[in-house]
Design a protein around this motif. Sequence first.
Motif, PDB file in Angstrom:
ATOM      1  N   GLY A 297       9.078 -11.934 -18.426  1.00  0.00           N
ATOM      2  CA  GLY A 297       9.033 -10.503 -18.778  1.00  0.00           C
ATOM      3  C   GLY A 297       8.065 -10.562 -19.803  1.00  0.00           C
ATOM      4  O   GLY A 297       7.233  -9.428 -19.706  1.00  0.00           O
ATOM      5  N   LEU A 298       8.070 -11.381 -20.803  1.00  0.00           N
ATOM      6  CA  LEU A 298       7.033 -11.333 -21.788  1.00  0.00           C
ATOM      7  C   LEU A 298       5.259 -11.513 -21.310  1.00  0.00           C
ATOM      8  O   LEU A 298       4.521 -11.009 -22.027  1.00  0.00           O
ATOM      9  N   ILE A 299       5.264 -12.404 -20.271  1.00  0.00           N
ATOM     10  CA  ILE A 299       4.183 -12.591 -19.670  1.00  0.00           C
ATOM     11  C   ILE A 299       3.858 -11.336 -19.180  1.00  0.00           C
ATOM     12  O   ILE A 299       2.450 -10.710 -19.292  1.00  0.00           O
ATOM     13  N   ILE A 300       4.392 -10.529 -18.506  1.00  0.00           N
ATOM     14  CA  ILE A 300       4.041  -9.058 -18.027  1.00  0.00           C
ATOM     15  C   ILE A 300       3.767  -8.188 -19.004  1.00  0.00           C
ATOM     16  O   ILE A 300       2.545  -7.663 -19.118  1.00  0.00           O
ATOM     17  N   ALA A 301       4.589  -7.990 -20.184  1.00  0.00           N
ATOM     18  CA  ALA A 301       4.481  -7.352 -21.193  1.00  0.00           C
ATOM     19  C   ALA A 301       3.074  -7.376 -21.972  1.00  0.00           C
ATOM     20  O   ALA A 301       2.235  -6.715 -22.174  1.00  0.00           O
TER      21      ALA A 301
END
Length: 513
Positions: free
Chosen positions: A252-256
């Motif tokens: 999720g953080l990679i997307i963000a």
Amino acid sequence: MSMIAAFYGGKSILITGATGFMGKVLMEKLFRTSPDLKVIYILVRTKAGQTTQQRVFQILNSKLFEKVKEVCPNVHEKIRAIYADLNQNDFAISKEDMQELLSCTNIIFHCAATVRFDDPLRHAVQLNVTATQQLLLMASQMPKLEAFIHISTAFSNCNLKHIDEVIYPCPVEPKKIIDSMEWLDDAIIDEITPKLIGDRPNTYTYTKALGEMVVQQESGNLNIAIIRPSIVGATWQEPFPGWVDNLNGPSGLIIAAGKGFLRSIRATPMAVADLIPVDTVVNLTLAVGWYTAVHRPKSTLIYHCTSGNFNPCNWGKMGFQVLATFEKVPFERAFRRPNADFTTNTITSQYWNAVSHRAPAIIYDFYLRLTGRKPRMTKLMNRLLRTVSMLEYFVNRSWEWSTYNTEMLMSELSPEDQRVFNFDVRQLNWLEYIENYVLGVKKYLLKEDMAGIPEAKQHLRRLRNIHYLFNTALFLIAWRLLIARSQMARNVWFFIMRFDFFPSGSLQPRSKV
Ligand SMILES: CCCCCCCCCCCCCCCCCCCCCCCCCCCCCC(=O)SCCNC(=O)CCNC(=O)[C@H](O)C(C)(C)COP(=O)(O)OP(=O)(O)OC[C@H]1O[C@@H](n2cnc3c(N)ncnc32)[C@H](O)[C@@H]1OP(=O)(O)O
Ligand SMILES: NC(=O)C1=CN([C@@H]2O[C@H](COP(=O)(O)OP(=O)(O)OC[C@H]3O[C@@H](n4cnc5c(N)ncnc54)[C@H](OP(=O)(O)O)[C@@H]3O)[C@@H](O)[C@H]2O)C=CC1
């Protein structure tokens, strides 16, 4: 011939959590390496308007299962989805299904859990503790059962710095916790939750620790093993690199970060990033299933499935590689150019949250309002910051997990099994893995086409120009205000202008070329 693959041939295997991230990869590997297995029973609930059958159909028709269909064309016949809800008594399994499970199951892989950090204690206890207890009770009535493999987490004892392959008791007995959930009301449970979880960061890690205690206490004559993976990430090699299908952990953080929402995170660059690819966890799990059934160790063995002491990588190195990959394969329609940074200080982190996260969200929402659209960025940003704050605990500390059992198992495998069921992370090249991970997030999570990369790069160039324009305008406004108010600023301004417009030593304006 692989001994492990041969062992699963003709077996009836029960998997809980088969619709989850790890469960799917486990099923895929089982079918691919042991296509002659008898049946895989999976306990599935209905969800989002889909029946159990529809859910299974969707999984089997996904990209993850493409290779399986070549090796095991009758995979549909070998999978038996049983309706079950692990929150219910007897899992709400029908009598006939229960009878079949009890009489036929040879191996159990218990993967189901709630992995949410913020789950209310009652719900987390129900799934991670009570359901485990019930499953053990079922297992004790299975005459053909050879092994029960319980998936826990390396963070079940994250309140300790060094963690051995043992079960650490929690102060309050799991049975007492289970009982109290029956009669305490929600308000009281919420009140006592911080006291119960103590120095653990959330209900997830606490209830996974209770789950391990239940396994130990209720093991009876069962052949049990516990696997403790660290932060489970995208596939490393199998069935293909970079596969991931949920937002948990770093995904999720990679997307963000890739979409330009996340610009800063409070993390310690030198802290060990104990990431472990999901296919590595699955290979170890299958090897443990074989070893537990065949060698029947006298006590419950615990296996740490971690990378830190074999092949450590830190968050700083990982962050750099994530950003470097965004340069090559940017995500589409980014909000801002991806340019995230680590801060180690709480005050600096709050400053960047205000300047780099909240302010742009407010400005963007203002723009949406002006153009007659519904503002949404502030809400999204608040959610993201809440998620980040929950993950921060894990990116600012390092842990050491002992891995004697995992190493012992590695040495017990034949060279063929070491190849087919490889869980030796010393062979993992982190830079390559992270690059594939980011690519996988783009392809399998965001469902973005590689053909869109030139357009994504063009979009980032536009964002860069807007950024420069915005900064220049901001600077000019600030400077203009300063000149209007300060004599010193005016003097500096005229001094600069003199150098720019008049050749040195002359008071005549510079002629235009
Ligand atoms: C020296 C050099 C210096 C270097 C400097 C270099 C600069 C580099 C900068 C780098 C930045 C680069 C990017 C990042 C790369 C790495 C960053 C490191 C971060 C890694 C953090 C990992 C920590 C993991 C810890 C795991 C420990 C335990 C492991 C386990 O055992 S269990 C598995 C882990 N479990 C989870 O992860 C569950 C977490 N999720 C939750 O608990 C909940 O979902 C929630 C976060 C509390 C949110 O709950 P809500 O009710 O608010 O929302 P809901 O769940 O309904 O979802 C809402 C929407 O949010 C989406 N979403 C859900 N989860 C996540 C998530 N993890 N991240 C992002 N988004 C998430 C969800 O899909 C919903 O979306 P919608 O449907 O569109 O609304
Ligand atoms: N992901 C990670 O980073 C790590 C995970 N682990 C452990 O690995 C295991 C698997 O995790 P992971 O695959 O990532 O988790 P997921 O959240 O992807 O999967 C959880 C699974 O449990 C099932 N489940 C949840 N509630 C119920 C219920 N009431 N009845 C029936 N099934 C239910 C889910 O079914 P449904 O699809 O219906 O929701 C899903 O199949 C867990 O035990 C977790 O603690 C350990 C370390 C790290």
